[in-house]
Design a protein around this motif. Structure first.
Motif, PDB file in Angstrom:
ATOM      1  N   GLU A  25       0.840  -1.187   0.000  1.00 52.78           N
ATOM      2  CA  GLU A  25       0.000   0.000   0.000  1.00 52.78           C
ATOM      3  C   GLU A  25       0.881   1.246   0.000  1.00 52.78           C
ATOM      4  O   GLU A  25       1.861   1.327   0.740  1.00 52.78           O
ATOM      5  CB  GLU A  25      -0.898   0.023   1.237  1.00 52.78           C
ATOM      6  N   SER A  26       0.531   2.193  -0.836  1.00 57.72           N
ATOM      7  CA  SER A  26       1.240   3.468  -0.852  1.00 57.72           C
ATOM      8  C   SER A  26       0.811   4.277   0.371  1.00 57.72           C
ATOM      9  O   SER A  26      -0.369   4.557   0.557  1.00 57.72           O
ATOM     10  CB  SER A  26       0.914   4.228  -2.141  1.00 57.72           C
ATOM     11  N   VAL A  27       1.787   4.633   1.217  1.00 57.63           N
ATOM     12  CA  VAL A  27       1.441   5.266   2.489  1.00 57.63           C
ATOM     13  C   VAL A  27       1.873   6.727   2.579  1.00 57.63           C
ATOM     14  O   VAL A  27       1.319   7.491   3.370  1.00 57.63           O
ATOM     15  CB  VAL A  27       2.033   4.485   3.680  1.00 57.63           C
ATOM     16  N   GLU A  28       2.870   7.116   1.813  1.00 59.07           N
ATOM     17  CA  GLU A  28       3.319   8.500   1.911  1.00 59.07           C
ATOM     18  C   GLU A  28       4.191   8.860   0.721  1.00 59.07           C
ATOM     19  O   GLU A  28       4.883   8.008   0.160  1.00 59.07           O
ATOM     20  CB  GLU A  28       4.100   8.731   3.206  1.00 59.07           C
ATOM     21  N   ARG A  29       4.141  10.142   0.363  1.00 59.33           N
ATOM     22  CA  ARG A  29       5.029  10.693  -0.658  1.00 59.33           C
ATOM     23  C   ARG A  29       5.596  12.010  -0.137  1.00 59.33           C
ATOM     24  O   ARG A  29       4.878  12.813   0.460  1.00 59.33           O
ATOM     25  CB  ARG A  29       4.266  10.930  -1.969  1.00 59.33           C
ATOM     26  N   ARG A  30       6.895  12.194  -0.384  1.00 58.07           N
ATOM     27  CA  ARG A  30       7.546  13.460  -0.041  1.00 58.07           C
ATOM     28  C   ARG A  30       8.398  13.910  -1.211  1.00 58.07           C
ATOM     29  O   ARG A  30       9.117  13.108  -1.813  1.00 58.07           O
ATOM     30  CB  ARG A  30       8.410  13.313   1.208  1.00 58.07           C
ATOM     31  N   ASP A  31       8.291  15.203  -1.514  1.00 55.81           N
ATOM     32  CA  ASP A  31       9.087  15.807  -2.585  1.00 55.81           C
ATOM     33  C   ASP A  31      10.163  16.696  -1.978  1.00 55.81           C
ATOM     34  O   ASP A  31       9.879  17.477  -1.061  1.00 55.81           O
ATOM     35  CB  ASP A  31       8.198  16.658  -3.500  1.00 55.81           C
ATOM     36  N   TYR A  32      11.361  16.562  -2.502  1.00 54.56           N
ATOM     37  CA  TYR A  32      12.470  17.398  -2.054  1.00 54.56           C
ATOM     38  C   TYR A  32      13.061  18.101  -3.276  1.00 54.56           C
ATOM     39  O   TYR A  32      13.359  17.449  -4.287  1.00 54.56           O
ATOM     40  CB  TYR A  32      13.575  16.561  -1.410  1.00 54.56           C
ATOM     41  N   ILE A  33      13.232  19.410  -3.191  1.00 54.95           N
ATOM     42  CA  ILE A  33      13.901  20.162  -4.252  1.00 54.95           C
ATOM     43  C   ILE A  33      15.286  20.539  -3.746  1.00 54.95           C
ATOM     44  O   ILE A  33      15.433  21.149  -2.683  1.00 54.95           O
ATOM     45  CB  ILE A  33      13.100  21.411  -4.655  1.00 54.95           C
ATOM     46  N   ILE A  34      16.303  20.141  -4.514  1.00 56.51           N
ATOM     47  CA  ILE A  34      17.689  20.271  -4.080  1.00 56.51           C
ATOM     48  C   ILE A  34      18.447  21.141  -5.074  1.00 56.51           C
ATOM     49  O   ILE A  34      18.320  20.961  -6.293  1.00 56.51           O
ATOM     50  CB  ILE A  34      18.358  18.886  -3.980  1.00 56.51           C
ATOM     51  N   ASP A  35      19.245  22.041  -4.569  1.00 51.21           N
ATOM     52  CA  ASP A  35      20.044  22.924  -5.427  1.00 51.21           C
ATOM     53  C   ASP A  35      21.302  22.208  -5.890  1.00 51.21           C
ATOM     54  O   ASP A  35      22.412  22.467  -5.414  1.00 51.21           O
ATOM     55  CB  ASP A  35      20.399  24.206  -4.674  1.00 51.21           C
ATOM     56  N   CYS A  36      21.102  21.281  -6.824  1.00 56.19           N
ATOM     57  CA  CYS A  36      22.240  20.561  -7.397  1.00 56.19           C
ATOM     58  C   CYS A  36      21.830  19.966  -8.736  1.00 56.19           C
ATOM     59  O   CYS A  36      20.646  19.817  -9.038  1.00 56.19           O
ATOM     60  CB  CYS A  36      22.738  19.453  -6.458  1.00 56.19           C
ATOM     61  N   ASN A  37      22.801  19.607  -9.537  1.00 55.28           N
ATOM     62  CA  ASN A  37      22.564  18.887 -10.780  1.00 55.28           C
ATOM     63  C   ASN A  37      22.066  17.476 -10.458  1.00 55.28           C
ATOM     64  O   ASN A  37      22.493  16.868  -9.474  1.00 55.28           O
ATOM     65  CB  ASN A  37      23.871  18.824 -11.577  1.00 55.28           C
ATOM     66  N   TRP A  38      21.187  16.949 -11.297  1.00 59.00           N
ATOM     67  CA  TRP A  38      20.602  15.635 -11.021  1.00 59.00           C
ATOM     68  C   TRP A  38      21.652  14.537 -10.925  1.00 59.00           C
ATOM     69  O   TRP A  38      21.507  13.582 -10.151  1.00 59.00           O
ATOM     70  CB  TRP A  38      19.561  15.283 -12.086  1.00 59.00           C
ATOM     71  N   LYS A  39      22.740  14.678 -11.660  1.00 53.71           N
ATOM     72  CA  LYS A  39      23.783  13.640 -11.644  1.00 53.71           C
ATOM     73  C   LYS A  39      24.533  13.611 -10.323  1.00 53.71           C
ATOM     74  O   LYS A  39      25.043  12.565  -9.916  1.00 53.71           O
ATOM     75  CB  LYS A  39      24.750  13.849 -12.814  1.00 53.71           C
ATOM     76  N   ILE A  40      24.601  14.759  -9.651  1.00 54.31           N
ATOM     77  CA  ILE A  40      25.241  14.782  -8.329  1.00 54.31           C
ATOM     78  C   ILE A  40      24.456  13.903  -7.364  1.00 54.31           C
ATOM     79  O   ILE A  40      25.031  13.126  -6.587  1.00 54.31           O
ATOM     80  CB  ILE A  40      25.328  16.225  -7.796  1.00 54.31           C
ATOM     81  N   TYR A  41      23.129  14.014  -7.413  1.00 52.00           N
ATOM     82  CA  TYR A  41      22.309  13.200  -6.519  1.00 52.00           C
ATOM     83  C   TYR A  41      22.468  11.711  -6.838  1.00 52.00           C
ATOM     84  O   TYR A  41      22.586  10.883  -5.932  1.00 52.00           O
ATOM     85  CB  TYR A  41      20.841  13.607  -6.614  1.00 52.00           C
TER      86      TYR A  41
END
Length: 385
Positions: free
Chosen positions: A196-212
């Motif tokens: 069951e899907s119980v939670e979603r959280r979005d995070y916006i990060i000041d970095c290039n996607w490849k760094i993550y």
């Protein structure tokens, strides 16, 4: 966008290789090439199939953002790297994906999510069936050589694994199974049915996607940056195995010590079920984190060359029971703790990559083979026009 092949200059032998030059993280033009050559040629996670919604307070708040097909004649819309997409399930239960762009003047065929047996464009009312046929065209009398049969919704490739729904814009791309490889076999100890899907959280990060992605693909930083996670896993036995389009990190759950019960309550206490945490990364931007009692997905979405959205979603069994709800609360809190530590690391690395004193470094052969593997795949895709 340049149509010329992009050479990342990554040597195939990790022992002799240098990491990516900083320009590949800081140059805005690189992202446009990545959208065309990587994201629109690979399988992108867009939603889930037949997952119930848990009862957590946060889950209730996030329902509007959840992308789930649970019933026949239902649909949801999603943006895939700037491409509007609609996922539909017809009366017979057949899943399909289409471009969510009306063939008339590019209005939105569908908005949000819901249950409908036809889709009606919100601009001029052109109407489509759930198998993509154009059936309604108000006030088009007098238009010459107009053939509705050639003006249906533009189909996209859609495939599923377990409850996860993927789409691909490239008709010539390898099937989803090629990207998943042995993951279904490697994860067979985990029970996906009934999640069951119980939670979603979005995070916006000041970095290039490849760094993550780089950061996710190595456990090298765990002893320094993640003290809580370090207490949970047996770091000495931590390793990363690479495959064609994915890699797997093995993080055995650390054995319980006699004083652990007194010292602190473990997040992942050994003793029952799956005894390892499996971290799968699927090229280019999807992480599947499989723990002894839950699954989380982490989708990495570039917003700009120096800004990235990471979408976390957690899945549990029996999410309405009081005991499991407490486990959810603790697991999400622990995941958020690790995420906050990673966010600060990624922001710092982005700042460092913009420094005039740095261009590129070297890989740890023992700990960063997953990062090197990622960079080799980037090089492969970006070298194609």
């Amino acid at each position: 966008m340049t149509t010329k092949p992009i050479n990342l200059d990554v040597y195939g032998q990790i022992e002799s290789a240098h990491t990516l030059a900083s320009a590949f993280y800081t140059d805005p033009s690189i992202l446009e090439a990545e959208k065309a050559r990587i994201f629109r040629r690979t399988w992108q996670l867009v939603g889930t199939l037949n997952t119930a919604c848990g009862e957590s307070e946060e889950a209730g708040k996030q329902n509007a953002r959840r992308r789930t097909i649970a019933d026949p004649e239902s649909f949801f819309t999603v943006d895939v790297m700037g491409e509007p997409v609609v996922i539909v399930c017809d009366k017979q239960g057949t899943l399909r994906a289409f471009s969510n762009v009306c063939r008339h003047r590019a209005g939105p065929i569908a908005q949000g999510s819901g249950c409908k047996n036809v889709l009606r464009c919100g601009y001029h009312g052109w109407t489509y069936t759930l198998d993509g046929r154009l059936i309604g065209t108000p006030d088009v009398e007098g238009v010459e050589f107009f053939d509705r049969s050639t003006m249906g919704m533009v189909p996209l490739r859609l495939e599923t694994w377990e409850q996860l729904i993927f789409v691909n814009f490239d008709r010539n791309a390898e099937p989803l199974s090629a990207y998943l490889g042995k993951i279904p076999e490697q994860a067979r100890g985990f029970r996906f049915e009934g999640l069951e899907s119980v939670e979603r959280r979005d995070y916006i990060i000041d970095c290039n996607w490849k760094i993550y992605v780089d950061n996710y693909l190595e456990g090298y930083h765990i002893p320094i940056a993640h003290p809580g996670l370090m207490r949970e896993i047996d770091y000495a036995r931590y390793r990363t195995d690479t495959y064609r389009y994915y890699s797997q990190q093995f993080a055995p759950i650390r054995a319980m010590k006699p004083d652990d019960a007194v010292e602190r309550e473990r997040v992942y206490a050994p003793g029952t079920g799956l005894q390892e945490a499996f971290y799968f990364w699927i090229f280019p931007n999807l992480m599947l984190n499989i723990y002894p009692d839950n699954l989380s997905t982490n989708l990495i979405v570039p917003l700009a060359h120096d800004k990235t959205l990471t979408i976390f979603e957690w899945f549990f069994h029996d999410a309405q029971s009081e005991q499991i709800r407490e486990r959810i609360k603790r697991a999400v809190a622990f995941s958020d703790e690790v995420q906050q530590e990673d966010i600060e690391l990624c922001r710092s690395v982005q700042r460092g990559l913009n420094s005039s004193t740095y261009d590129r470094g070297r890989y740890s052969v023992k700990r960063e083979n997953g990062v090197h593997h990622f960079h080799m795949l980037l090089s492969e895709f970006l070298s194609k026009a």
